[in-house]
Design a protein around this motif. Structure first.
Motif, short mmCIF file in Angstrom:
data_model
loop_
_atom_site.label_atom_id
_atom_site.label_comp_id
_atom_site.label_asym_id
_atom_site.label_seq_id
_atom_site.Cartn_x
_atom_site.Cartn_y
_atom_site.Cartn_z
N MET A 1 0.83 -1.20 0.00
CA MET A 1 0.00 0.00 0.00
C MET A 1 0.87 1.25 0.00
O MET A 1 0.53 2.25 -0.59
CB MET A 1 -0.91 -0.04 1.25
N ASP A 3 3.61 1.68 -1.48
CA ASP A 3 4.04 1.92 -2.86
C ASP A 3 2.98 2.69 -3.63
O ASP A 3 3.27 3.61 -4.38
CB ASP A 3 4.32 0.59 -3.56
N ASN A 4 1.74 2.28 -3.41
CA ASN A 4 0.63 2.96 -4.06
C ASN A 4 0.54 4.40 -3.61
O ASN A 4 0.22 5.28 -4.39
CB ASN A 4 -0.68 2.25 -3.74
N ASN A 6 2.89 6.28 -2.83
CA ASN A 6 3.91 7.02 -3.56
C ASN A 6 3.38 7.50 -4.90
O ASN A 6 3.61 8.63 -5.31
CB ASN A 6 5.15 6.13 -3.82
N ILE A 7 2.68 6.60 -5.55
CA ILE A 7 2.14 6.92 -6.88
C ILE A 7 1.10 8.03 -6.75
O ILE A 7 1.09 8.99 -7.51
CB ILE A 7 1.51 5.67 -7.53
#
Lengths: 182, 130
Positions: A1, A3-4, A6-7
């Motif tokens: 999560m 990582d998401n 970050n996006i």
């Protein structure tokens, strides 16, 4: 999560107005195509106004790629345009009620941070149908229409789950594309 | 760029949410089945007001007039009521299945018309509806 996150927090696209407009336009066109595909499928739950809710995929993507404001704008434009193209005034009213209700729930669940894209999408599908049945019950002044609730809950759950899976699969690729238009 | 291709993982709260929805759907379905007693009369509501009542055991055909001068063709046969023809834009009332159990409805939203089964044993839902 994380990582998401970050996006999502990557606002590189905000630097380019034309890129932003083009990308959001693409998402709106995508939502309209989904609405069109949906209007072609002769799927009927036994209650007026209830549909599969495939276009929610574009809304979920908007919500995760951009902001809540973009998602609601694309959502409302999608409903009005698809209503004029493939539906009628009644379908606009029901879709709008269902969409706004489900959007508020999706936004709330996303902001809470306790749910992933799957849970948010499932809640969106289910509450879209719940919102529509509430409006239908209000229009005909009868609560017994709520008899259709189990069918609508199951339908919303299945399409919501499907949309969540598809969205999580295509998110990495779409956000990569988003990175490019700096 | 490796992180770009990672998919979101399903959380425990997501599974709880899904199970909760399944339970609500199952409960409301079972409740509906349990409440489903055979009805005796077909009631016609226009914009929430009762306009006509027909016996369910007597096979007959009726022409109903709804909002915006809309017409719906009601057929009662074999203890079941259904709309066989209508001039509404979506024709969803025609697609809805025939009804026979207490509290079951067919509705035509464009004409603000509701066909409802009543009579037989009064149940809790009727009290709420009325």
């Amino acid at each position: 999560m994380s990582d998401n996150d970050n996006i999502i927090n990557d606002h590189s696209i905000e630097k380019s107005t034309s890129g932003k407009v083009a990308f959001k336009g693409l998402l709106l066109a995508f939502a309209l195509i989904l609405s069109y595909v949906e209007s072609l499928i002769p799927f009927y739950f036994g209650i007026p106004g209830a549909k599969l809710g495939l276009a929610n995929l574009a809304v979920v993507l908007c919500l995760y790629l951009f902001s809540a404001g973009t998602a609601i704008t694309v959502n409302i434009l999608r409903i009005i345009l698809s209503g004029f193209l493939f539906g009628n005034m009644f379908s606009i009213l029901y879709s709008l009620a269902g969409a706004l209700f489900s959007f508020v729930i999706m936004l709330g669940l996303k902001k809470s941070g306790k749910f992933s894209i799957y849970g948010v999408s499932v809640a969106g599908g289910v509450f879209h149908n719940v919102g529509q049945i509430m409006i239908a019950a209000w229009v005909v002044q009868t609560v017994s229409i709520v008899f259709y609730l189990p069918v609508l809950l199951m339908a919303g759950l299945l399409t919501g789950l499907l949309i969540g899976i598809i969205a999580s699969r295509i998110m990495p690729y779409v956000s990569q594309f988003k990175e490019r238009i700096k | 760029m490796k992180h770009m291709f990672d998919r979101a993982k399903i959380k425990k709260t997501d599974i709880i949410l899904i199970i909760l929805i399944l339970i609500i759907a199952a409960c409301s379905f079972l409740w509906y089945r349990y409440q489903g007693t055979p009805g005796a009369a077909v009631e016609v509501y226009l914009d929430g007001a009762l306009t006509a009542t027909y016996p369910l055991e007597q096979s007959a055909e009726y022409e109903l007039t709804g909002a915006h001068d809309g017409h719906n063709h009601l057929v009662i046969a074999d203890g079941k009521a259904s709309i066989t023809d209508a001039d509404c834009p979506d024709k969803l009332c025609v697609k809805q299945r025939a009804i026979s159990k207490n509290g079951e409805t067919i509705c035509c939203l464009p004409h603000k018309l509701v066909i409802k089964i009543s009579g037989g044993m009064e149940n809790e839902l009727d009290a709420v509806t009325n």
